[in-house]
Design a protein around this motif. Sequence first.
Motif, short mmCIF file in Angstrom:
data_model
loop_
_atom_site.label_atom_id
_atom_site.label_comp_id
_atom_site.label_asym_id
_atom_site.label_seq_id
_atom_site.Cartn_x
_atom_site.Cartn_y
_atom_site.Cartn_z
N GLY A 1 0.69 -1.24 -0.05
CA GLY A 1 -0.04 -0.05 -0.04
C GLY A 1 0.87 1.18 -0.14
N GLU A 2 1.84 1.38 1.02
CA GLU A 2 2.52 2.56 0.98
C GLU A 2 3.51 2.92 -0.36
N LEU B 1 1.08 3.43 -2.96
CA LEU B 1 0.52 5.12 -2.90
C LEU B 1 1.57 6.14 -3.47
N LYS C 1 1.81 5.90 -7.16
CA LYS C 1 0.64 6.65 -7.72
C LYS C 1 0.65 8.09 -7.89
N LEU D 1 -5.24 1.76 2.99
CA LEU D 1 -3.94 1.72 2.27
C LEU D 1 -3.95 0.67 1.51
N ALA E 1 -6.41 0.87 -1.35
CA ALA E 1 -6.09 1.91 -2.26
C ALA E 1 -4.76 0.98 -3.33
N GLY E 2 -4.37 0.53 -2.76
CA GLY E 2 -3.06 -0.46 -3.10
C GLY E 2 -3.71 -1.21 -4.45
#
Lengths: 71, 149
Positions: free
Chosen positions: A25-26, A29, A32, B12, B15-16
């Motif tokens: 995720g981090e 993001l 992105k 998170l 979103a990933g």
Amino acid sequence: MSSVLAGAAGKILVSEILNYAFASGETLLERKAEIDAARALEAQGMTPEQVMATLNDQRKAAHQDLGDALK
Amino acid sequence: MKKLFAVATLALAVAGCGIFGDTKPITKDVPATCKTIDPQTKVVTVNAICAAAFEAIDQANVLLRSVDRMVLGKLKAGIWTKAQAQVYYDQTGKLGAKVDEAIAIFSRGDYVSAQAQAAATQQLLLILEKEIAAAAKSAAIDVLELLII
């Protein structure tokens, strides 16, 4: 006893969620945000050639920033 | 507190997943060098390999910048030492040289080689990005788990 087990399971679950979030995720993001910024260049009126030149300059500047921080 | 962290991390993660599905190119238009216009019919033909090479170079540049900025962020946050960050700096430097090479090949009109070079660099960058995320994760999770538990 069952609440102890539930608590332990909860901690494992939270840990796994954190694992996933930080591993993908981090990172995603951050990427992105970079891709969105790159796409915005064309929306600002740049030609594809100008976008490539700008992205190339930005990449070199980011590498330079990191190099400076390492001095 | 626990719920807050769970919701934040799930956000998170979700979103990933959305980013994984994002396959749109960086530029909607293709560069002029990749287009041929028939003088009689005015029909525009796009050289797909040229456009793919161009996109691969753009993606590699964006990814490289993202990795360098990520490393700088970890360094500034004190998650990594200078010695740790230097390892990644050296690697992104080498990969940056490969992107420059891909651009030079593209400029010579060898789109197949340029695309191959940029795509290979992109793959190496994705591996590096995962390595960095895993290394940063282990340091950050220790801190967050202490807060939750």
